[in-house]
Design a protein around this motif. Structure first.
Motif, PDB file in Angstrom:
ATOM      1  N   PRO A 377      10.051  53.745  50.371  1.00  8.71           N
ATOM      2  CA  PRO A 377      11.195  54.586  50.754  1.00  8.71           C
ATOM      3  C   PRO A 377      10.914  55.437  51.988  1.00  8.71           C
ATOM      4  N   PHE A 378      12.011  55.943  52.566  1.00  9.59           N
ATOM      5  CA  PHE A 378      11.922  56.818  53.733  1.00  9.59           C
ATOM      6  C   PHE A 378      12.599  58.144  53.423  1.00  9.59           C
ATOM      7  N   GLY A 379      12.095  59.214  54.053  1.00 15.30           N
ATOM      8  CA  GLY A 379      12.591  60.551  53.739  1.00 15.30           C
ATOM      9  C   GLY A 379      13.773  60.964  54.578  1.00 15.30           C
ATOM     10  N   THR A 380      14.728  61.660  53.943  1.00 14.42           N
ATOM     11  CA  THR A 380      15.841  62.289  54.665  1.00 14.42           C
ATOM     12  C   THR A 380      16.072  63.681  54.081  1.00 14.42           C
ATOM     13  N   ALA A 381      17.147  64.322  54.526  1.00 16.11           N
ATOM     14  CA  ALA A 381      17.359  65.743  54.244  1.00 16.11           C
ATOM     15  C   ALA A 381      17.330  66.130  52.775  1.00 16.11           C
ATOM     16  N   SER A 382      17.787  65.260  51.879  1.00 18.87           N
ATOM     17  CA  SER A 382      17.943  65.646  50.472  1.00 18.87           C
ATOM     18  C   SER A 382      16.625  65.968  49.775  1.00 18.87           C
ATOM     19  N   GLU A 383      15.507  65.530  50.345  1.00 21.29           N
ATOM     20  CA  GLU A 383      14.205  65.891  49.770  1.00 21.29           C
ATOM     21  C   GLU A 383      14.048  67.403  49.687  1.00 21.29           C
ATOM     22  N   VAL A 516      23.023  73.563  52.447  1.00 17.43           N
ATOM     23  CA  VAL A 516      24.257  72.773  52.349  1.00 17.43           C
ATOM     24  C   VAL A 516      23.910  71.334  52.724  1.00 17.43           C
ATOM     25  N   PHE A 517      24.127  70.390  51.814  1.00 21.47           N
ATOM     26  CA  PHE A 517      23.734  68.996  52.019  1.00 21.47           C
ATOM     27  C   PHE A 517      24.971  68.107  51.981  1.00 21.47           C
ATOM     28  N   LEU A 518      25.126  67.285  53.020  1.00 21.35           N
ATOM     29  CA  LEU A 518      26.292  66.385  53.103  1.00 21.35           C
ATOM     30  C   LEU A 518      25.852  64.942  53.285  1.00 21.35           C
ATOM     31  N   CYS A 519      26.501  64.047  52.550  1.00 25.23           N
ATOM     32  CA  CYS A 519      26.452  62.624  52.888  1.00 25.23           C
ATOM     33  C   CYS A 519      27.908  62.198  53.001  1.00 25.23           C
ATOM     34  N   GLY A 520      28.391  62.104  54.224  1.00 21.79           N
ATOM     35  CA  GLY A 520      29.807  61.820  54.442  1.00 21.79           C
ATOM     36  C   GLY A 520      30.140  61.719  55.914  1.00 21.79           C
ATOM     37  N   PRO A 521      31.437  61.660  56.269  1.00 21.79           N
ATOM     38  CA  PRO A 521      31.849  61.420  57.652  1.00 21.79           C
ATOM     39  C   PRO A 521      31.605  62.603  58.589  1.00 21.79           C
ATOM     40  N   GLN A 522      31.636  62.292  59.889  1.00 19.79           N
ATOM     41  CA  GLN A 522      31.333  63.273  60.919  1.00 19.79           C
ATOM     42  C   GLN A 522      32.329  64.440  60.937  1.00 19.79           C
ATOM     43  N   ALA A 523      33.616  64.139  60.688  1.00 25.41           N
ATOM     44  CA  ALA A 523      34.648  65.190  60.707  1.00 25.41           C
ATOM     45  C   ALA A 523      34.347  66.251  59.643  1.00 25.41           C
ATOM     46  N   LEU A 524      33.913  65.798  58.458  1.00 26.09           N
ATOM     47  CA  LEU A 524      33.558  66.718  57.376  1.00 26.09           C
ATOM     48  C   LEU A 524      32.309  67.515  57.746  1.00 26.09           C
ATOM     49  N   ALA A 525      31.372  66.853  58.433  1.00 30.34           N
ATOM     50  CA  ALA A 525      30.140  67.529  58.878  1.00 30.34           C
ATOM     51  C   ALA A 525      30.475  68.702  59.791  1.00 30.34           C
ATOM     52  N   LYS A 542      20.420  89.157  54.049  1.00 33.71           N
ATOM     53  CA  LYS A 542      21.616  88.713  53.314  1.00 33.71           C
ATOM     54  C   LYS A 542      21.783  87.199  53.382  1.00 33.71           C
ATOM     55  N   VAL A 543      22.911  86.710  52.847  1.00 30.42           N
ATOM     56  CA  VAL A 543      23.106  85.269  52.657  1.00 30.42           C
ATOM     57  C   VAL A 543      23.025  84.462  53.955  1.00 30.42           C
ATOM     58  N   LYS A 544      22.347  83.315  53.870  1.00 32.33           N
ATOM     59  CA  LYS A 544      22.224  82.394  55.017  1.00 32.33           C
ATOM     60  C   LYS A 544      22.531  80.978  54.533  1.00 32.33           C
ATOM     61  N   PHE A 545      23.365  80.250  55.292  1.00 35.43           N
ATOM     62  CA  PHE A 545      23.684  78.854  54.966  1.00 35.43           C
ATOM     63  C   PHE A 545      22.986  77.935  55.967  1.00 35.43           C
ATOM     64  N   TYR A 546      22.250  76.954  55.468  1.00 34.85           N
ATOM     65  CA  TYR A 546      21.586  75.972  56.334  1.00 34.85           C
ATOM     66  C   TYR A 546      22.195  74.596  56.087  1.00 34.85           C
ATOM     67  N   PHE A 547      22.630  73.944  57.179  1.00 31.36           N
ATOM     68  CA  PHE A 547      23.325  72.659  57.054  1.00 31.36           C
ATOM     69  C   PHE A 547      22.355  71.486  57.199  1.00 31.36           C
ATOM     70  N   ASN A 548      22.470  70.497  56.290  1.00 31.36           N
ATOM     71  CA  ASN A 548      21.668  69.259  56.348  1.00 31.36           C
ATOM     72  C   ASN A 548      22.607  68.068  56.192  1.00 31.36           C
ATOM     73  N   LYS A 549      22.358  66.989  56.942  1.00 22.69           N
ATOM     74  CA  LYS A 549      23.213  65.796  56.831  1.00 22.69           C
ATOM     75  C   LYS A 549      22.350  64.547  56.760  1.00 22.69           C
ATOM     76  N   GLU A 550      22.769  63.591  55.897  1.00 24.60           N
ATOM     77  CA  GLU A 550      22.085  62.304  55.839  1.00 24.60           C
ATOM     78  C   GLU A 550      22.314  61.561  57.156  1.00 24.60           C
ATOM     79  N   ASN A 551      21.273  60.931  57.686  1.00 30.27           N
ATOM     80  CA  ASN A 551      21.393  60.190  58.945  1.00 30.27           C
ATOM     81  C   ASN A 551      20.896  58.766  58.784  1.00 30.27           C
ATOM     82  N   PHE A 552      21.791  57.778  58.984  1.00 27.90           N
ATOM     83  CA  PHE A 552      21.373  56.362  58.983  1.00 27.90           C
ATOM     84  C   PHE A 552      21.700  55.757  60.323  1.00 27.90           C
TER      85      PHE A 552
END
Length: 552
Positions: A377-383, A516-525, A542-552
């Motif tokens: 397997p190969f690693g992506t953001a969800s790890e 924040v983890f997304l596997c979906g279309p670019q518009a949603l990203a 205080k609160v911080k949101f970090y964005f991660n997206k699956e990349n294939f």
């Protein structure tokens, strides 16, 4: 977004530096004084773009060395989260570098077309001008000390197809045009085979690039000769150059070719890539046993497999090859199994020729299961999900697959009362057009609901299912369980209001770091990225949101 921009800015800065540095070098260096007399500023344009081409050709292969990236992610597990996140933008960077190569190729070609004209004009001139004198120097000798690489009256076509730089230049450019055009998204989506086979022209591209500069048609004055002939001084009286001159500092100028150096830039990446391909081949030959194959509603194929020595992490993906469908094609699929399970699994939705043929192959050949080869397997953001106190998981359609792995893993951790689980709360959102796609996922969520009730942690997972293509008027909401899914959590209809979701999470966890983890279309990203920025507090406590997206 900002982190990626920083990397892109660094890469852009290096390109600008290389271009400006070498442009000024070739535009001012005494060694190329007489070359500039013939070619003008086109020399600097050609050489500066060549340096940037070499630099980007060095980088282009690295983002597609997936085993190297996986290794780097592993070694960076102790590093800052930002460092590991950069490795998930490998394909974005690969495309960016490809566009840069296309741009610098265009500049390089235009500059050399101008250079050819200036060389040809100087060769044909018989007016005793400086460029005419320089062009005729050493032309009849075998000493290889000449300046003008065109020795006879020639046409662009003749030079293009009879010289090594010309011919390799044409081959490189044609290969590049085919690779860039076939990698456009609509071609990649509709005819992946065209994209996949055409992209292997990179072998011809690199072979041509290494050979391209061997002939050394662009030349400069030799270092030894510069001591005996200072061009800034001697240019005043070219008729007195040579043996008859009493001034020993004005001997005839002698020239040499600029050594070919592309190979120095690309040798290491090529060796890394060769090692990558050998490793892929070796891993793909290892035997894979398909223990279970089920075709779910909405034409989703579930494959459960076993492979000796296979070890995975949450949210990783594998490349699959099925020789009975295509011997050469490999396609990426996210693992839907958890690391705690003995077998590993994928869910493959029909989305194109290859996937449809694969599903048909498994439906037809009941007596004998088709052979499957696996690389990964190969690693992506969800790890990184378990590195955050709070995680928001967003899956669109089949994009739920990496989070199936995450949720299964949580289930196992609960069962074994894992003390190392950093995550305190998970918000899970799944957007889907029709109910059929929910079928294979329902059992997992139902099991998870029961498990959380038993362990007294019903609040750990908050999940929302959104049917984007349905109207809610047809359903009765008085039931204990949802009419559509049979789960306790009711299904919502339409698209989620992300601003409300983020606002609620920010209010519930005012001092947390939220992944924040997304596997979906670019518009949603883009929408989620905007919300991450909007709802992150400027106060570091205080609160911080970090964005991660699956990349294939």
């Amino acid at each position: 977004g900002a982190l990626t921009s920083e990397n892109e800015a660094a890469w852009l800065g290096l390109n600008v530096f290389l271009f400006v540095y070498y442009f000024l070098l070739f535009d001012r260096d005494k060694k190329f004084y007489y070359t500039r007399v013939l070619l003008g500023s086109a020399l600097a344009w050609a050489r500066a773009s060549a340096k940037c081409l070499n630099f980007n050709s060095m980088l282009i292969l690295l983002p597609v060395c997936r085993n190297l990236l996986s290794f780097l992610r592993g070694t960076c597990s102790c590093c800052r989260r930002t460092m590991r996140k950069q490795l998930d933008h490998n394909l974005t960077f690969h495309k960016l570098v490809a566009y840069a190569i296309a741009l610098f190729t265009a500049v390089h070609i235009i500059a050399h077309l101008c250079n050819f004209e200036w060389y040809n004009d100087s060769q044909q001139a018989a007016d005793g001008s400086l460029s005419s004198i320089l062009s005729n120097l050493h032309q009849d000798e075998e000493s290889n000390k000449w300046l003008n690489s065109i020795h006879t009256n020639s046409t662009v076509t003749y030079v293009t197809f009879t010289t090594i730089p010309g011919l390799t230049g044409v081959i490189i450019t044609v290969a590049l045009i085919l690779m860039v055009t076939s990698s456009m998204e609509f071609i990649r989506r509709s005819s992946f085979e065209v994209f996949w086979y055409t992209h292997h022209l990179f072998i011809i591209y690199f072979a041509g690039l290494v050979i391209h500069g061997i002939a050394g048609l662009v030349r400069g004055q030799t270092a030894e000769n510069l001591n005996k002939h200072n061009p800034e001084h001697c240019v005043q009286d070219p008729t007195h150059w040579g043996r008859n001159n009493t001034d020993s500092h004005c001997e005839e100028p002698e020239f040499e070719s600029i050594p070919a150096e592309s190979w120095q830039w690309v040798l290491t990446p090529i060796l890394l890539y060769v090692f990558e391909r050998v490793l892929r081949f070796w891993r793909s030959r290892q035997r894979v046993v398909v223990t279970k194959a089920v075709v779910h509603p909405s034409k989703v194929l579930e494959l459960q497999m076993h492979k000796k020595g296979f070890s995975m992490e949450v949210g990783q993906y594998i490349f699959i090859n099925c020789p009975s469908v295509s011997h050469l094609e490999w396609h990426p699929f996210t693992l839907t199994s958890a690391p705690e399970e003995d077998d590993f699994s994928v869910h493959i939705q029909a989305a194109g020729d290859w996937t449809e043929n694969l599903i048909d192959t498994f439906q037809q050949q009941k007596p004998k299961t088709p052979r499957i080869n696996v690389d990964g397997p190969f690693g992506t953001a969800s790890e990184d999900v378990f590195q955050y106190e709070v995680a928001m998981l967003v899956g669109a359609g089949i994009g739920v697959t990496p989070f199936a792995s995450v949720l299964k893993s949580i289930w196992y951790k609960f069962q074994h009362a894992d003390q190392h689980l950093k995550t305190k709360k998970i918000y899970f959102y799944w957007l889907c057009r029709d109910t059929g796609a929910f079928a294979w996922f329902n059992d997992l969520l139902a099991s998870l609901e029961q498990e959380m009730e038993k362990s007294g942690k019903t609040g750990f997972l908050n999940y929302r299912l959104f049917l984007t293509g349905w109207d809610n008027t047809a359903f009765n909401f008085d039931n204990d369980t949802d009419v559509v899914t049979g789960l306790k959590q009711k299904t919502s209809f339409g698209r989620p209001m992300w601003s409300n979701m983020f606002s609620a999470v920010a209010t519930a966890h005012p001092r947390s770091v939220v992944g924040v983890f997304l596997c979906g279309p670019q518009a949603l990203a883009k929408s989620l990225q905007k919300c991450c920025h909007q709802y992150s507090s400027l106060d570091p406590r205080k609160v911080k949101f970090y964005f991660n997206k699956e990349n294939f």
